[in-house]
Design an enzyme around this catalytic site. Structure first.
Site, PDB file in Angstrom:
ATOM      1  CB  CYS A  42      -8.858   5.852   8.241  1.00 13.25           C
ATOM      2  SG  CYS A  42     -10.281   6.552   7.187  1.00 13.25           S
TER       3      CYS A  42
ATOM      4  CG  ASP B 275      -1.647   0.980   0.971  1.00 14.41           C
ATOM      5  OD1 ASP B 275      -1.617   2.384   0.673  1.00 14.41           O
ATOM      6  OD2 ASP B 275      -2.626   1.176   2.371  1.00 14.41           O
TER       7      ASP B 275
HETATM    8  N1  PLP Z   1      -3.917   3.255   2.806  1.00 17.23           N
HETATM    9  C1  PLP Z   1      -2.990   4.254   3.258  1.00 17.23           C
HETATM   10  C2  PLP Z   1      -1.974   4.667   4.281  1.00 17.23           C
HETATM   11  C3  PLP Z   1      -3.912   5.912   3.422  1.00 17.23           C
HETATM   12  O1  PLP Z   1      -3.563   7.018   4.192  1.00 17.23           O
HETATM   13  C4  PLP Z   1      -4.862   5.905   2.551  1.00 17.23           C
HETATM   14  C5  PLP Z   1      -6.239   7.445   2.519  1.00 17.23           C
HETATM   15  O2  PLP Z   1      -5.387   7.956   3.235  1.00 17.23           O
HETATM   16  C6  PLP Z   1      -5.523   4.401   1.862  1.00 17.23           C
HETATM   17  C7  PLP Z   1      -4.856   3.337   2.035  1.00 17.23           C
HETATM   18  C8  PLP Z   1      -6.682   4.446   1.396  1.00 17.23           C
HETATM   19  O3  PLP Z   1      -7.345   5.989   0.419  1.00 17.23           O
HETATM   20  P1  PLP Z   1      -8.063   5.752  -0.573  1.00 17.23           P
HETATM   21  O4  PLP Z   1      -9.453   6.785   0.313  1.00 17.23           O
HETATM   22  O5  PLP Z   1      -7.313   7.188  -1.963  1.00 17.23           O
HETATM   23  O6  PLP Z   1      -8.401   4.625  -1.775  1.00 17.23           O
END
Ligand code: PLP
Length: 422
Positions: free
Chosen positions: A380, A216
């Site tokens: 989140c 990720d």
């Molecule tokens: N993964 C990480 C580490 C994030 O910080 C975020 C968003 O803040 C995401 C995944 C999800 O990204 P998106 O909402 O652009 O799909």
């Protein structure tokens, strides 16, 4: 308007200078807005980044002069739109150093990329009793899709723990990996803690056990150089809107061999070669995974964002943001009653903290009244909050246009919070 850095400043081995940052700031029209009558200090870059002129211009140009659907028409505009869209894919390929452009699938963002892999690769390859390994510091986007896959298949979710500094406990990696591990999904940089994870080492260990690895890169793609071939990862996902590009566009990189073996994620137009009621033949990569009309303007805008990042230089961005982080950390850690969450040795420009005297939302509101945009909440990443025993933190996250003066203003704002609440 675009910025030209002179030859001397293009050296890749040192951080941006104050003058260069001042010039880069001119590329961001939004930095001229005055929230609550104060100059905007934008420290919410981990949530979404601001957009430079060249990205705004590319989107504007597309809708004004190039708008047509891609891959379908034979007319002038359709050919221009298709070529701009596919050119954006090539820019992403080079940016991530993917071997082939067909290994780049446009998605809506990181979240969709992870869901695509868990639904397509996961449902095909994961069975009851298999294991999926994630870490304690994942964003909900890199937790919930795997939980859903486990629910659907009977697989087991394993979690690599973290220590009080917010680093992965790598000693536990060997025990948690087993021949049953099918997928390892790990964040490159934690959005809640700023930790930069040693992903190359994790990828190697996972491969030794026969697992595939998804990285990720939502929080790293615009802050650190990424080379998917050097990393050796199987999948990597990121979001355009966190990379100075538009919302609604993201990237899934997947090794061609794996993508080829995976069933489509969604069915519809453009992902087929032929459709008959008795049998449909799917399109080749990457189109097999891009059903329906894609976010053409988004991809073009992302391509422009990548040009912007390249024009500054990823190594220089990394070095400059590290300086900002060190500067901010040194100031904040010396303010009585301020506690930084995430003190890993390897960190990107994310500073999460809580204060003894005030709730993160109150801190966020007071800072907002001073024109300073930070994020307050669980980011989140509720398991991270639970681990540190806090409901939420205040998070300042840096970008290449932030300055030391802005960090001084943040510190002054925090002292004001103390004055009000103590
Ligand atoms: N993964 C990480 C580490 C994030 O910080 C975020 C968003 O803040 C995401 C995944 C999800 O990204 P998106 O909402 O652009 O799909």
């Amino acid at each position: 308007m675009t910025i030209t850095l002179d030859r001397e400043t293009i050296k890749q081995d040192r951080a941006l200078t104050t003058e260069e940052v001042e010039r880069l700031r001119n590329e961001f029209p939004i930095l001229r807005t005055r929230p609550n009558g104060k100059p905007l200090i934008y420290f919410d870059n981990a949530a979404t980044s601001q957009k430079p002129y060249r990205v705004l211009c590319a989107i504007d140009k597309y809708y004004k002069n190039q708008n047509a659907n891609v891959h379908r028409g034979v007319h002038f505009l359709s050919e221009i739109a298709t070529s701009a869209y596919e050119c954006a894919r090539k820019k992403v390929q080079r940016f991530l150093n993917a071997n082939l452009s067909c290994e780049i699938v446009f998605t809506r963002g990181t979240t969709e990329g992870i869901n695509l892999v868990s639904n397509s690769y996961g449902r095909k390859n994961v069975k009851a009793g298999d294991e999926i390994l994630i870490s304690y510091m994942e964003h909900h986007s890199n937790i919930v899709p795997w939980q859903m896959l486990c629910e659907n298949t009977g697989a087991v979710l394993k979690v690599l723990p973290i220590n009080r500094e917010g680093e992965l406990i790598l000693d536990d990696l060997e025990n948690l990996l087993s021949p049953r591990t099918k997928i390892v999904a790990i964040t490159h940089v934690s959005n809640a803690l700023g930790t930069i994870n040693p992903i190359k080492r994790i990828i190697r260990a996972a491969h030794e056990r026969g697992a595939v690895v998804l990285i990720d890169a939502a929080q790293s793609a615009s802050h650190l150089p990424i080379d998917v071939q050097d990393l050796g990862c199987d999948f990597l996902v990121c979001s355009g809107h966190k990379m100075y590009g538009p919302t609604g566009i993201g990237v899934l990189y997947g090794r061609a061999e794996l993508l080829d073996s995976m069933p489509p994620y969604q069915g519809g137009g453009d992902m087929i070669l032929s459709v008959r009621f008795d049998k449909t033949t799917y399109n080749t990569l990457p189109h097999k995974f891009e059903a329906g009309t894609p976010h053409i303007a988004g991809a073009i805008g992302l391509g422009a964002a990548i040009e912007f990042l390249n024009s500054v230089g990823m190594k220089r961005i990394e070095a400059y943001e590290r300086q900002l982080l060190d500067y901010a950390t040194n100031i904040l850690k010396n303010i009585d009653g301020v506690h930084i969450i995430g003190t890993a040795r390897e960190k990107a420009g994310v500073l999460s903290f809580y204060m003894d005297c005030a709730h993160p939302h109150d801190i966020g509101q007071i800072l907002d009244s001073l024109g300073i945009a930070v994020r307050a909440g669980h980011h989140c990443a509720q398991p991270v909050m639970e681990f540190f025993g806090v409901p939420a933190t205040t998070r300042a996250s840096f970008a290449l246009f932030n300055t030391r003066d802005e960090i001084d203003a943040l510190a002054a704002g925090i002292l004001k919070v103390k004055e009000i609440f103590e």
